[in-house]
Design an enzyme around this catalytic site. Structure first.
Site, PDB file in Angstrom:
ATOM      1  CE  LYS A  77      -3.942   1.961   2.586  1.00  0.00           C
ATOM      2  NZ  LYS A  77      -4.835   1.833   3.772  1.00  0.00           N
ATOM      3  CB  SER A 155      -8.122   3.896   2.851  1.00  0.00           C
ATOM      4  OG  SER A 155      -7.331   3.162   3.754  1.00  0.00           O
ATOM      5  CB  SER A 179      -8.751   1.254   5.759  1.00  0.00           C
ATOM      6  OG  SER A 179      -9.330   2.521   5.699  1.00  0.00           O
TER       7      SER A 179
END
Lengths: 492, 96
Positions: A77, A155, A179
């Site tokens: 990420k 997210s 998330s």
């Protein structure tokens, strides 16, 4: 089957038997990534680093015993700082930032021999539930049922899309309010938010430090167990990381949950909950019962206050953490007009660098921490947080081993569909997940069915602090019983 | 207490060091008001006798020796600076 579609466990076993090489799997992933531009999942590709690490992994594999993640290609990420590789938290304010150091978690994966394929899309500073706040543009869900493009969730949407589309074998995510778990549910993948303190936060761009945790996102529970083992552990550089042993999570997957007590919290039965979600939940409950677990109704009375408490605490911490983006030490600095001083530099830099949702949250946080409102909002929210945690403590003290809930209030929605909605409407995505962050508990989301349109739906299991091993065992039993094998039809 | 007027929105933007154009202040005030009224629900909770949470896991923060563990990395510290000169971060003039 193509090599990029292997599970981590399958790849590990084939690599150890020397039936495939890490270079072969890595090349298959890189080719898949190149063809998947439409998903916008990988936003910084690192093929040179990937192949270099894959070669090194193959050498390690040839020379004897290696960690489980050795030679496994993964995505990271964009929130994780990776040495010499762009790490922007999907924000324009960190444009051009190339860290001089590696986050502890991505460093642990690297040291275990995992192969980094690149950086994954996400909501800006991990603030969002649809990936639409990203400075790179949104990632797209590989699941598709009509002409619409669907959100992969947020997210960690790029991570979820990449794992679901077989672009990598696993990915790192982070979870402050849901998330990891919400995108996992939206894409038919598995993700765990570990107990607060299980993974080091060092080198991960901070959003809300008392809530943030890193975790793996994979295609099944076993892979989550394997990858979590490589990410977890004490780190002297994060004083909140726990100095306790990391168990062998995979070895805990015995398939036996007889005698375990599963709590079903009545407060999670929300008004207006879609019948499909209710059925998914009831079916999951029945599966665990059939596997020998004892099902009990429990009450977590402060559940409805979790979201408002979260949306005080998280922005408060964010406004403080994001104060560092001032155009001085890294990232973007606004072009200044003649006569502009340092205050103008701060104000223009932050106005240009932060997107609308991040600006909103920073300002909400600033407001609730400002003189005169600190007690009314921030301290009250922290008191409510203590009560939310106490609800869970009491449930566990009464003999509950894990708690089963839906993961999300709906299946993936269309990109752009929430554009005109009130910001609060987007926050409701976190309604089932946010309690877990507030209480610091581990929570895992896994797919257990499809809705009538053919989109994946997930359930969440919540465990006791440091109980990830037990939790994953229960999750795997549920996974096996549910038999979710659907994959998105390839359209990209 | 949660109605954010334009003046308050302007003040919050200033405190947050984010420049908000004058014409965007009404919408910002509206959105902040919406978010804050969502938080009003917290007033329903009886929190008497409850301490604000400071640590989600009952742990003592670890201590370490107060020693220098790194250093001599000036160029790496400055590597990402938008403006660095002669070994320093450079910023616009602070004092008139």
């Amino acid at each position: 089957m193509s090599l990029n579609s292997l599970t981590i466990a399958e790849a590990r076993d084939l690599l150890r038997k020397r039936e495939v090489t890490s270079v072969q799997i890595t090349e298959a992933c890189l080719a898949a990534i190149d063809k998947a531009g439409a998903l916008n999942a990988f936003v910084h590709k690192t093929p040179e680093i990937a192949l270099e690490r894959a070669h090194a992994a193959d050498q390690r594999l040839a020379s004897g015993e290696v960690p489980a993640m050795c030679g496994i290609p993964v995505g990271i990420k964009d929130l994780f700082c990776t040495e010499g590789v762009a790490s922007q938290a999907a924000s324009n304010i960190l444009k051009g930032f190339k860290p001089q150091y590696e986050s502890t978690v991505s460093g642990k994966l690297r040291d275990a021999g995992a192969v980094m394929l690149g950086k994954l899309n996400m909501d800006e500073f991990a603030m969002g539930s649809s990936n639409e706040t990203s400075c790179y543009g949104n990632a797209v869900n590989p699941w598709k049922i009509d002409d619409r493009q669907l959100t992969p969730g947020g997210s960690s949407g790029g991570s979820a899309a990449a794992v679901a589309a077989d672009l990598c074998l696993g990915a790192t995510g982070t979870d402050t309010g849901g998330s990891i778990r919400q995108p996992a549910a939206f894409t038919g993948t598995v993700g765990i938010k570990p107990t607060y303190g299980r993974c080091s936060r060092w080198g991960i761009v901070a959003f809300a430090s008392s809530l943030d945790q890193a975790g793996p996102m994979t295609r099944n529970v076993r892979d989550t167990a394997i990858m979590l083992g490589a990410m977890a552990g004490h780190d002297p550089k994060d004083s909140t990381s726990a100095d306790i042993p990391v168990p062998d999570f995979e070895a805990a997957l015995t398939g036996d949950i007889r005698g375990k007590t599963i709590g079903i919290p009545r407060e999670y039965r929300m008004d207006g909950m879609p019948a499909e979600i209710e059925k998914l939940w009831a079916d999951g409950t029945a599966m665990l019962k059939d596997a020998g677990a004892k099902i009990v109704d429990i009450s977590l009375p402060h559940t409805k206050y979790a979201l408002p408490a979260y949306y005080v605490i998280a922005p408060a911490e964010a406004s403080s953490n994001l104060a560092r983006y001032d155009g001085v030490r890294y990232g973007h600095r606004a072009t200044l007009a003649a006569g502009d001083g340092i205050t103008e530099m701060y104000e223009k830099t932050r106005a240009e660098g932060f997107g609308p949702e991040v600006q909103r949250r920073v300002m909400v946080g600033t407001y609730v921490l400002s003189a005169g409102f600190y007690d009314a909002y921030y301290n009250r929210a922290r008191r409510v947080r203590a009560l939310i945690k106490r609800d869970f403590d009491l449930a566990f003290a009464s003999g509950v081993d894990a708690i089963l809930t839906p993961a999300t209030p709906s299946a993936a929605f269309g990109l752009g569909e929430m554009a005109d909605a009130d910001p609060v409407a987007m926050y409701l995505n976190d309604v089932f997940t946010v309690t877990v962050n507030l209480a610091g508990l581990p929570g895992v989301a896994l797919p257990t069915g499809l809705d009538a349109q053919g989109l994946p739906l997930g359930l969440q299991l919540i465990g006791q602090p440091w109980g990830e091993a037990d939790l994953l065992n229960i999750a795997q039993v549920l996974e096996t019983a549910a038999g979710f094998v659907s994959k998105p039809r390839k359209w990209w | 207490m949660s109605q954010i007027d334009i003046e308050t929105a302007r003040r919050v933007a200033k405190l947050a060091r984010i420049r908000v154009p004058e014409e965007n202040l009404p919408k910002l005030a509206d959105q902040l008001s919406g978010i804050l009224s969502f938080m009003e629900q917290l007033n329903e909770v009886d929190v008497s006798g409850v301490e604000p949470m400071t640590s989600v896991t009952p742990m003592r923060l670890k201590r370490r020796a107060d020693g220098v563990t790194d250093g001599n990395i000036q160029s790496r510290i400055l590597a990402n600076a938008p403006d660095a000169r002669e070994g320093f971060f450079a910023v616009p003039k602070v004092v008139e």
